[in-house]
Design a protein around this motif. Structure first.
Motif, PDB file in Angstrom:
ATOM      1  N   LEU A 133       0.830  -1.204   0.000  1.00 34.90           N
ATOM      2  CA  LEU A 133       0.000   0.000   0.000  1.00 34.90           C
ATOM      3  C   LEU A 133       0.864   1.254   0.000  1.00 34.90           C
ATOM      4  O   LEU A 133       0.594   2.216  -0.728  1.00 34.90           O
ATOM      5  CB  LEU A 133      -0.923   0.005   1.222  1.00 34.90           C
ATOM      6  N   VAL A 134       1.916   1.246   0.831  1.00 37.81           N
ATOM      7  CA  VAL A 134       2.798   2.408   0.923  1.00 37.81           C
ATOM      8  C   VAL A 134       3.563   2.613  -0.378  1.00 37.81           C
ATOM      9  O   VAL A 134       3.706   3.739  -0.864  1.00 37.81           O
ATOM     10  CB  VAL A 134       3.782   2.258   2.113  1.00 37.81           C
ATOM     11  N   VAL A 135       4.056   1.520  -0.969  1.00 38.00           N
ATOM     12  CA  VAL A 135       4.794   1.617  -2.233  1.00 38.00           C
ATOM     13  C   VAL A 135       3.905   2.221  -3.321  1.00 38.00           C
ATOM     14  O   VAL A 135       4.327   3.134  -4.054  1.00 38.00           O
ATOM     15  CB  VAL A 135       5.325   0.235  -2.667  1.00 38.00           C
ATOM     16  N   ALA A 136       2.673   1.742  -3.423  1.00 41.77           N
ATOM     17  CA  ALA A 136       1.752   2.272  -4.430  1.00 41.77           C
ATOM     18  C   ALA A 136       1.470   3.755  -4.187  1.00 41.77           C
ATOM     19  O   ALA A 136       1.394   4.555  -5.131  1.00 41.77           O
ATOM     20  CB  ALA A 136       0.445   1.471  -4.407  1.00 41.77           C
ATOM     21  N   MET A 137       1.347   4.133  -2.916  1.00 35.68           N
ATOM     22  CA  MET A 137       1.066   5.518  -2.569  1.00 35.68           C
ATOM     23  C   MET A 137       2.244   6.435  -2.930  1.00 35.68           C
ATOM     24  O   MET A 137       2.067   7.502  -3.529  1.00 35.68           O
ATOM     25  CB  MET A 137       0.767   5.632  -1.064  1.00 35.68           C
ATOM     26  N   ILE A 138       3.473   6.003  -2.589  1.00 32.36           N
ATOM     27  CA  ILE A 138       4.657   6.819  -2.851  1.00 32.36           C
ATOM     28  C   ILE A 138       4.881   6.985  -4.353  1.00 32.36           C
ATOM     29  O   ILE A 138       5.214   8.071  -4.836  1.00 32.36           O
ATOM     30  CB  ILE A 138       5.909   6.190  -2.192  1.00 32.36           C
ATOM     31  N   LEU A 139       4.694   5.905  -5.118  1.00 39.90           N
ATOM     32  CA  LEU A 139       4.848   5.989  -6.575  1.00 39.90           C
ATOM     33  C   LEU A 139       3.798   6.911  -7.174  1.00 39.90           C
ATOM     34  O   LEU A 139       4.080   7.671  -8.108  1.00 39.90           O
ATOM     35  CB  LEU A 139       4.747   4.599  -7.204  1.00 39.90           C
ATOM     36  N   ALA A 140       2.580   6.871  -6.648  1.00 41.01           N
ATOM     37  CA  ALA A 140       1.507   7.729  -7.150  1.00 41.01           C
ATOM     38  C   ALA A 140       1.785   9.196  -6.873  1.00 41.01           C
ATOM     39  O   ALA A 140       1.324  10.078  -7.610  1.00 41.01           O
ATOM     40  CB  ALA A 140       0.174   7.318  -6.522  1.00 41.01           C
ATOM     41  N   LEU A 141       2.567   9.487  -5.833  1.00 38.91           N
ATOM     42  CA  LEU A 141       2.910  10.863  -5.497  1.00 38.91           C
ATOM     43  C   LEU A 141       4.036  11.414  -6.373  1.00 38.91           C
ATOM     44  O   LEU A 141       4.403  12.579  -6.260  1.00 38.91           O
ATOM     45  CB  LEU A 141       3.322  10.961  -4.013  1.00 38.91           C
ATOM     46  N   GLY A 142       4.594  10.561  -7.244  1.00 36.56           N
ATOM     47  CA  GLY A 142       5.610  11.037  -8.172  1.00 36.56           C
ATOM     48  C   GLY A 142       7.036  10.674  -7.835  1.00 36.56           C
ATOM     49  O   GLY A 142       7.973  11.140  -8.496  1.00 36.56           O
ATOM     50  N   TYR A 143       7.239   9.827  -6.822  1.00 36.79           N
ATOM     51  CA  TYR A 143       8.589   9.404  -6.453  1.00 36.79           C
ATOM     52  C   TYR A 143       8.921   8.085  -7.152  1.00 36.79           C
ATOM     53  O   TYR A 143       8.072   7.504  -7.821  1.00 36.79           O
ATOM     54  CB  TYR A 143       8.697   9.259  -4.936  1.00 36.79           C
ATOM     55  N   ASP A 144      10.151   7.608  -6.959  1.00 34.50           N
ATOM     56  CA  ASP A 144      10.538   6.368  -7.623  1.00 34.50           C
ATOM     57  C   ASP A 144      10.524   5.179  -6.653  1.00 34.50           C
ATOM     58  O   ASP A 144      10.197   5.322  -5.474  1.00 34.50           O
ATOM     59  CB  ASP A 144      11.914   6.517  -8.293  1.00 34.50           C
ATOM     60  N   GLY A 145      10.906   3.998  -7.174  1.00 35.10           N
ATOM     61  CA  GLY A 145      10.861   2.783  -6.373  1.00 35.10           C
ATOM     62  C   GLY A 145      11.825   2.800  -5.203  1.00 35.10           C
ATOM     63  O   GLY A 145      11.534   2.235  -4.141  1.00 35.10           O
ATOM     64  N   ILE A 146      12.983   3.442  -5.377  1.00 34.06           N
ATOM     65  CA  ILE A 146      13.958   3.501  -4.289  1.00 34.06           C
ATOM     66  C   ILE A 146      13.403   4.316  -3.122  1.00 34.06           C
ATOM     67  O   ILE A 146      13.538   3.936  -1.959  1.00 34.06           O
ATOM     68  CB  ILE A 146      15.293   4.102  -4.773  1.00 34.06           C
ATOM     69  N   VAL A 147      12.765   5.440  -3.436  1.00 36.94           N
ATOM     70  CA  VAL A 147      12.154   6.265  -2.382  1.00 36.94           C
ATOM     71  C   VAL A 147      11.056   5.474  -1.688  1.00 36.94           C
ATOM     72  O   VAL A 147      10.943   5.493  -0.451  1.00 36.94           O
ATOM     73  CB  VAL A 147      11.589   7.578  -2.969  1.00 36.94           C
ATOM     74  N   ALA A 148      10.250   4.747  -2.461  1.00 43.14           N
ATOM     75  CA  ALA A 148       9.159   3.959  -1.879  1.00 43.14           C
ATOM     76  C   ALA A 148       9.694   2.921  -0.900  1.00 43.14           C
ATOM     77  O   ALA A 148       9.149   2.747   0.201  1.00 43.14           O
ATOM     78  CB  ALA A 148       8.366   3.279  -2.989  1.00 43.14           C
ATOM     79  N   CYS A 149      10.779   2.234  -1.288  1.00 41.71           N
ATOM     80  CA  CYS A 149      11.376   1.235  -0.397  1.00 41.71           C
ATOM     81  C   CYS A 149      12.066   1.893   0.790  1.00 41.71           C
ATOM     82  O   CYS A 149      12.032   1.374   1.904  1.00 41.71           O
ATOM     83  CB  CYS A 149      12.378   0.372  -1.167  1.00 41.71           C
ATOM     84  N   ALA A 150      12.703   3.058   0.551  1.00 44.43           N
ATOM     85  CA  ALA A 150      13.432   3.745   1.616  1.00 44.43           C
ATOM     86  C   ALA A 150      12.509   4.216   2.729  1.00 44.43           C
ATOM     87  O   ALA A 150      12.873   4.199   3.906  1.00 44.43           O
ATOM     88  CB  ALA A 150      14.200   4.932   1.041  1.00 44.43           C
ATOM     89  N   VAL A 151      11.313   4.642   2.359  1.00 44.19           N
ATOM     90  CA  VAL A 151      10.347   5.089   3.374  1.00 44.19           C
ATOM     91  C   VAL A 151      10.091   3.966   4.368  1.00 44.19           C
ATOM     92  O   VAL A 151      10.040   4.177   5.585  1.00 44.19           O
ATOM     93  CB  VAL A 151       9.029   5.530   2.703  1.00 44.19           C
ATOM     94  N   LEU A 152       9.960   2.747   3.840  1.00 44.48           N
ATOM     95  CA  LEU A 152       9.707   1.597   4.709  1.00 44.48           C
ATOM     96  C   LEU A 152      10.968   1.127   5.421  1.00 44.48           C
ATOM     97  O   LEU A 152      10.996   1.017   6.649  1.00 44.48           O
ATOM     98  CB  LEU A 152       9.149   0.442   3.875  1.00 44.48           C
ATOM     99  N   ILE A 153      12.035   0.886   4.647  1.00 44.11           N
ATOM    100  CA  ILE A 153      13.230   0.254   5.215  1.00 44.11           C
ATOM    101  C   ILE A 153      14.007   1.195   6.122  1.00 44.11           C
ATOM    102  O   ILE A 153      14.311   0.860   7.272  1.00 44.11           O
ATOM    103  CB  ILE A 153      14.136  -0.273   4.084  1.00 44.11           C
TER     104      ILE A 153
END
Length: 339
Positions: A133-153
């Motif tokens: 859910l978080v990955v989909a949300m971060i990508l939808a906001l215009g960031y990339d996959g690394i940012v999406a994973c970094a938010v979690l990790i």
């Protein structure tokens, strides 16, 4: 010029398993009981110990079977949620509501939230349901996959390693120090809390600072994974959508499952604390309820679950493969020596 092929993560993990297995013949085994280390005879080069290299993977999967099941169930549940349209509609509506001006705030808020969960509660595995859910949300906001994973990790692990009240680190260390006589028997995880809280705050701030989110949002070409196809994860947020009452019911079902997970693992129900298997069960129940509320045919619910679980097989196996590293070292009793 011949282009290099990307390295499959399973190749990398198995290579680490091989290295760990080689260490079992080099490092002196030992035991660590109440802080006292005792050396053991070196690992013999015989068939059983050689065959441990290949036992490591199935035994690693077996040892993490509850996590493997959780990943598969969550993958299946998420596909059912998506099939109802609730996930895509709600994320699209959120992006339209907050817009690009508030995405930095949302990013920081999510990282701090995960840092709090990791640092004060010491939870890691229970965050798995939230990851897609978080990955989909971060990508939808215009960031990339690394940012999406970094938010979690980075958010989660940054808090975990400095955890002010993390029972999995502070609690274990306190117990060892009590057994060694370095702490009084009535001491608890609040010993040194102020110092650890300062470290947690510093680590969280550093974590937020090192994520290169704004650079990516302004110029996607600067992404380290620019050109990597993530179209299966990115939502089309350009269209206007309507969040129906059925969508709200599905979202409330997901929220209820998350709340029950937190309460169940923290306090329990009926005097029984929940484990990973219980988390799998509650999300399975939530998914089935959501499929019914979302007016999916029973076969559609089943097909969605199988599709989602199938897509999560790779991630589930990674957990088992990685556990094989620990298993092969533990089977040879070299973990205590390393510690």
């Amino acid at each position: 010029m011949k282009q290099k092929k990307p390295l499959n993560p399973f190749v990398l993990i198995f290579a680490v398993v091989v290295v760990a297995w080689l260490f079992t013949f080099i490092i002196t085994p030992g035991t660590l009981v109440d802080g006292v280390y005792t050396a053991l005879p070196k690992n013999a080069f015989n068939f059983n110990n050689v065959f441990n290299l290949f036992r490591a993977v199935p035994m690693g999967i077996k040892d993490t079977s509850n996590l493997v099941i959780l990943v598969l169930v969550i993958g299946g549940a998420l596909e059912i949620y998506k099939s109802t349209g609730a996930i895509d509609s709600s994320i699209t509506k959120m992006v339209h509501k907050f817009g690009s001006g508030s995405r930095t705030f949302l990013l920081i808020a999510l990282m701090v939230l995960f840092s709090v969960i990791g640092g004060f509660l010491g939870w890691i595995e229970t965050l798995i349901p939230f990851a897609p859910l978080v990955v989909a949300m971060i990508l939808a906001l215009g960031y990339d996959g690394i940012v999406a994973c970094a938010v979690l990790i980075i958010g989660l692990m940054g808090g975990f390693v400095t955890g002010p009240t993390n029972l999995y680190t502070v609690g274990v260390c306190n117990g060892i120090l009590q057994n060694m006589g370095l702490l009084s028997a009535d001491s608890d995880v609040f010993v040194g809390l102020g110092f650890r809280a300062v470290l947690w705050a510093i680590m969280t701030i550093i974590g937020v600072a090192v994520v290169y989110a704004n650079r990516i949002a302004k110029d996607p070409a600067k992404s380290l994974v620019h050109g990597v196809d993530v179209s299966d994860l990115v939502l089309d947020t350009s269209k206007d959508v309507t969040v129906t009452g059925r969508h709200v019911a599905v979202l409330l079902s997901i929220l209820a499952a998350m709340i029950m997970t937190v309460i169940g693992m923290q306090k329990g129900f009926g005097g029984v604390k929940w484990g990973i298997d219980d988390v799998s069960a509650v999300f399975l129940a939530s998914a089935l309820f959501s499929g019914i509320v979302g007016k999916l045919h029973p076969s559609e619910i089943a097909n969605s679950f199988v599709k989602g679980a199938g897509g999560a097989v790779g991630g589930a196996l990674v957990i088992g493969f990685a556990r094989g590293v620990y298993w092969v070292m533990n089977s040879a009793n070299i973990n205590a020596t390393i510690v």
